[in-house]
Design an enzyme around this catalytic site. Structure first.
Site, PDB file in Angstrom:
ATOM      1  N   LYS A  11       0.847  -1.210   0.000  1.00 31.23           N
ATOM      2  CA  LYS A  11       0.000   0.000   0.000  1.00 31.23           C
ATOM      3  C   LYS A  11       0.878   1.253   0.000  1.00 31.23           C
ATOM      4  O   LYS A  11       1.956   1.244  -0.590  1.00 31.23           O
ATOM      5  CB  LYS A  11      -0.974  -0.045   1.173  1.00 31.23           C
ATOM      6  CG  LYS A  11      -1.770  -1.352   1.195  1.00 31.23           C
ATOM      7  CD  LYS A  11      -2.905  -1.384   2.177  1.00 31.23           C
ATOM      8  CE  LYS A  11      -3.637  -2.710   2.096  1.00 31.23           C
ATOM      9  NZ  LYS A  11      -4.779  -2.785   2.974  1.00 31.23           N
ATOM     10  N   HIS A  95      -8.565  -2.519  -6.001  1.00 36.40           N
ATOM     11  CA  HIS A  95      -8.551  -2.729  -4.554  1.00 36.40           C
ATOM     12  C   HIS A  95      -9.669  -1.896  -3.921  1.00 36.40           C
ATOM     13  O   HIS A  95      -9.968  -0.795  -4.382  1.00 36.40           O
ATOM     14  CB  HIS A  95      -7.186  -2.324  -3.977  1.00 36.40           C
ATOM     15  CG  HIS A  95      -7.011  -2.770  -2.567  1.00 36.40           C
ATOM     16  ND1 HIS A  95      -7.603  -2.125  -1.503  1.00 36.40           N
ATOM     17  CD2 HIS A  95      -6.342  -3.825  -2.034  1.00 36.40           C
ATOM     18  CE1 HIS A  95      -7.284  -2.753  -0.378  1.00 36.40           C
ATOM     19  NE2 HIS A  95      -6.521  -3.794  -0.681  1.00 36.40           N
ATOM     20  N   GLU A 149     -11.446 -10.207  -1.150  1.00 38.66           N
ATOM     21  CA  GLU A 149     -11.107  -9.476   0.068  1.00 38.66           C
ATOM     22  C   GLU A 149     -12.370  -8.871   0.679  1.00 38.66           C
ATOM     23  O   GLU A 149     -12.810  -7.780   0.268  1.00 38.66           O
ATOM     24  CB  GLU A 149     -10.128  -8.348  -0.248  1.00 38.66           C
ATOM     25  CG  GLU A 149      -8.857  -8.825  -0.913  1.00 38.66           C
ATOM     26  CD  GLU A 149      -7.708  -7.858  -0.671  1.00 38.66           C
ATOM     27  OE1 GLU A 149      -6.717  -8.280  -0.077  1.00 38.66           O
ATOM     28  OE2 GLU A 149      -7.845  -6.679  -1.037  1.00 38.66           O
ATOM     29  N   GLY A 155      -7.498  -5.020   7.031  1.00 40.14           N
ATOM     30  CA  GLY A 155      -6.845  -4.190   8.045  1.00 40.14           C
ATOM     31  C   GLY A 155      -7.511  -4.221   9.409  1.00 40.14           C
ATOM     32  O   GLY A 155      -7.187  -3.409  10.274  1.00 40.14           O
ATOM     33  N   SER A 186      -6.506  -9.418   6.626  1.00 39.20           N
ATOM     34  CA  SER A 186      -5.980  -9.796   7.936  1.00 39.20           C
ATOM     35  C   SER A 186      -5.311 -11.175   7.957  1.00 39.20           C
ATOM     36  O   SER A 186      -5.452 -11.925   8.931  1.00 39.20           O
ATOM     37  CB  SER A 186      -7.080  -9.714   9.001  1.00 39.20           C
ATOM     38  OG  SER A 186      -7.527  -8.378   9.128  1.00 39.20           O
TER      39      SER A 186
END
Ligand code: PGA
Length: 223
Positions: A11, A95, A149, A155, A186
């Site tokens: 990121k 994303h 995701e 996160g 995660s």
């Protein structure tokens, strides 16, 4: 045996000295594992990451985190497919952080996928729902990875269950064909094996835990 992809999404993190430190640690760990490792840093770090991989003789492949939907030309601030291809073989597209913070639409994401594929860059397309999967326009037989995701897991320290993720991976393959599907959200060295052993999951996409070279190494070992 199914192929395991391990993708690090750094990121908007790390400076060049921090990347140098990451490679110093990583190089000392002597990786002998036969998995496809892809590291995706910020654009500014791509040349240095590439150089570090060559110097360390590491079997890591470089990926970018985004691609312009346009060819070269008057598009201030954009990085186009030709520029990416000089330094990276993969590119993360769609994303959820880009969908949310930069209002990326399904149409824009499809345009970016097309740019990447036309130029021989392999897209790693992130999706959080089957609806997003159904909106993808991907011709049969094209080389592409999908990363499932779920939003709640990114996160948060609260990963999806391996069973849910596996079911979702199955549904994605039912829509798009037998392409590799990764799980992201995660993932750590503690839970990675739970995901990688599932039948329909072909690897993992890791954010936060990949920033630490020791932890990333453990993830690779445990995957
Ligand atoms: P995380 O991020 O591993 O920090 O949850 C994953 C991702 O957003 O790609």
């Amino acid at each position: 045996m199914k192929k395991a992809f391990i993708v690090a999404n750094w990121k908007s993190n790390k400076t060049i000295p921090e990347v140098a430190e990451w490679f110093r640690t990583f190089n000392n760990l002597q990786l002998t594992i036969n998995k496809q490792i892809i590291v995706c840093p910020s654009f500014t770090l791509l040349p240095f990451v590439k150089e570090s991989i060559v110097k360390g003789q590491l079997s890591i492949i470089v990926g970018a985190q985004d691609i312009s939907p346009f060819d070269e030309g008057a598009y201030t601030g954009e990085i186009n497919e030709k520029q990416i291809k000089e330094l990276a073989e993969y590119v993360i597209i769609g994303h959820s952080e880009r969908r949310k913070n930069f209002s990326e639409s399904d149409d824009l994401i499809n345009k970016k996928i097309e740019q990447a594929i036309n130029y021989g860059i392999i897209p790693i397309v992130c999706v959080s729902s089957l609806e997003q999967v159904k909106s993808l326009k991907i011709e049969d037989g094209k080389k592409i990875l999908i990363a499932y995701e779920p939003l709640f897991a990114i996160g948060s320290g609260n990963a999806d269950t391996p069973e849910n993720a596996d079911q979702m991976a199955r549904s994605i393959k039912d829509v798009l064909g037998e392409i590799p599907v990764l799980y992201g959200g995660s993932v750590t060295s503690n839970n990675v094996s739970e995901f990688s052993k599932m039948l329909n999951i072909n690897g993992v996409l890791i954010g936060k835990a990949s920033l630490d070279a020791q932890e990333f190494y453990k993830i690779i070992q445990n995957a």
